[in-house]
Design an enzyme around this catalytic site. Sequence first.
Site, PDB file in Angstrom:
ATOM      1  CG  ASN A   1      32.991  -7.313 -63.140  1.00  0.00           C
ATOM      2  OD1 ASN A   1      32.576  -8.469 -63.008  1.00  0.00           O
ATOM      3  ND2 ASN A   1      33.838  -6.757 -62.288  1.00  0.00           N
ATOM      4  CD1 TRP A   2      27.275  -8.357 -66.327  1.00  0.00           C
ATOM      5  CD2 TRP A   2      26.634 -10.440 -66.896  1.00  0.00           C
ATOM      6  NE1 TRP A   2      26.739  -8.303 -67.597  1.00  0.00           N
ATOM      7  CE2 TRP A   2      26.332  -9.564 -67.966  1.00  0.00           C
ATOM      8  CE3 TRP A   2      26.315 -11.791 -67.024  1.00  0.00           C
ATOM      9  CZ2 TRP A   2      25.727 -10.012 -69.142  1.00  0.00           C
ATOM     10  CZ3 TRP A   2      25.720 -12.233 -68.202  1.00  0.00           C
ATOM     11  CH2 TRP A   2      25.424 -11.347 -69.241  1.00  0.00           C
ATOM     12  CE  LYS A   3      31.695  -5.154 -59.750  1.00  0.00           C
ATOM     13  NZ  LYS A   3      31.876  -4.034 -58.846  1.00  0.00           N
TER      14      LYS A   3
ATOM     15  CG  HIS B   1      37.462  -6.045 -59.814  1.00  0.00           C
ATOM     16  ND1 HIS B   1      36.960  -5.643 -58.600  1.00  0.00           N
ATOM     17  CD2 HIS B   1      36.746  -5.390 -60.758  1.00  0.00           C
ATOM     18  CE1 HIS B   1      35.974  -4.783 -58.812  1.00  0.00           C
ATOM     19  NE2 HIS B   1      35.821  -4.616 -60.109  1.00  0.00           N
TER      20      HIS B   1
ATOM     21  CD  GLU C   1      33.999  -5.638 -56.426  1.00  0.00           C
ATOM     22  OE1 GLU C   1      33.745  -6.635 -57.115  1.00  0.00           O
ATOM     23  OE2 GLU C   1      33.420  -4.535 -56.570  1.00  0.00           O
TER      24      GLU C   1
ATOM     25  CD  GLU D   1      36.904  -1.361 -62.257  1.00  0.00           C
ATOM     26  OE1 GLU D   1      35.883  -1.225 -62.930  1.00  0.00           O
ATOM     27  OE2 GLU D   1      37.063  -2.293 -61.441  1.00  0.00           O
TER      28      GLU D   1
ATOM     29  N   GLY E   1      30.640   0.883 -57.048  1.00  0.00           N
ATOM     30  CA  GLY E   1      29.396   0.499 -56.380  1.00  0.00           C
ATOM     31  C   GLY E   1      28.904   1.511 -55.360  1.00  0.00           C
TER      32      GLY E   1
ATOM     33  CB  SER F   1      29.520   4.978 -59.956  1.00  0.00           C
ATOM     34  OG  SER F   1      29.594   4.336 -58.692  1.00  0.00           O
TER      35      SER F   1
ATOM     36  N   GLY G   1      30.000  -2.119 -63.766  1.00  0.00           N
ATOM     37  CA  GLY G   1      29.490  -3.110 -62.822  1.00  0.00           C
ATOM     38  C   GLY G   1      27.971  -3.090 -62.797  1.00  0.00           C
ATOM     39  N   GLY G   2      27.414  -2.434 -61.789  1.00  0.00           N
ATOM     40  CA  GLY G   2      25.965  -2.439 -61.548  1.00  0.00           C
ATOM     41  C   GLY G   2      25.120  -2.168 -62.787  1.00  0.00           C
TER      42      GLY G   2
HETATM   43  P1  13P Z   1      30.115  -0.284 -60.495  1.00  0.00           P
HETATM   44  O1  13P Z   1      29.887   0.140 -61.927  1.00  0.00           O
HETATM   45  O2  13P Z   1      28.972  -1.043 -59.907  1.00  0.00           O
HETATM   46  O3  13P Z   1      30.577   0.871 -59.654  1.00  0.00           O
HETATM   47  O4  13P Z   1      31.342  -1.333 -60.523  1.00  0.00           O
HETATM   48  C1  13P Z   1      32.483  -1.009 -61.214  1.00  0.00           C
HETATM   49  C2  13P Z   1      33.338  -2.225 -61.292  1.00  0.00           C
HETATM   50  O5  13P Z   1      33.863  -2.682 -60.296  1.00  0.00           O
HETATM   51  C3  13P Z   1      33.504  -2.876 -62.594  1.00  0.00           C
HETATM   52  O6  13P Z   1      34.507  -3.839 -62.557  1.00  0.00           O
END
Ligand code: 13P
Length: 260
Positions: free
Chosen positions: A11-13, A97, A99, A169, A175, A215, A236-237
């Site tokens: 997920n490149w957000k 998600h 977020e 999640e 994050g 993470s 994510g990251g």
């Molecule tokens: P991180 O891997 O950066 O914690 O993000 C997880 C995420 O929200 C994937 O959708």
Amino acid sequence: MANKPPFIAGNWKMHLTIAEAKNLAAAIVKACVDLPEAEIVLAPPFTALHGVKKVLEDSSVQLAAQNLFWEEKGAFTGEISAPMLKDAGCQYMIIGHSERRQYFGETDDGVNRKIKAALRSGVFPIVCIGETLAERERGETMDVISQQIRGGLEGIGAGDFKSIVVAYEPVWAIGTGKTATPGQAEEVHSHIREKLAQKYGIGPAECAIILYGGSVKPANSFALLSEKNIDGFLVGGASLEAESFIQITREAIRASKEKK
Ligand code: 13P
């Protein structure tokens, strides 16, 4: 169920220009030739979907959108529908998600409408659920998860459920560098599978793909995926660099092969 191919989604957000996204996708495609044992999905920002799709053509890597609106078309300025995203090449859609729940007021009812819209378009939903730190500290984790499953999957039958991927999640792990321990994650994953079994029966629940996100890194990927009910990751990251994303995938494949 042992030995499902690990399902690894990046997920490149809200990151990367079109050129950066295409470069990252190209590096992942190149490395994935040697990793046929995993299902790999990339979720770039909307602006890069079409460009990344071109890079993914002729590869087994699939494309996901990070969100959608549930109506097909109309006067909804700023929104994008499931048929439009399918047209852009998406096979998957991330829905609900944390977020989006946290910053954009998304509710279980909205998640439910979006899942149904994705299914109507023949696109696979990746449905995110998870508790906040406050909810975990109040001992409400399992209740929150149960409610998100109940609300999100309301009115969705076993036939449609086969097309749905679930992602756990925990909000406090996203994050933050704080990963759930494999034991903490497994406890919730096993609860999710149990709830799915109550709703859809043991067979469909066993076949369901349940991802962990929060993470995920190369260093914790093996231990997490070694857990019985963890079938893959939503990263994510660490998905923003080809090397770490590929390393996570390699570790997941290794863990999956050793799973009984
Ligand atoms: P991180 O891997 O950066 O914690 O993000 C997880 C995420 O929200 C994937 O959708």
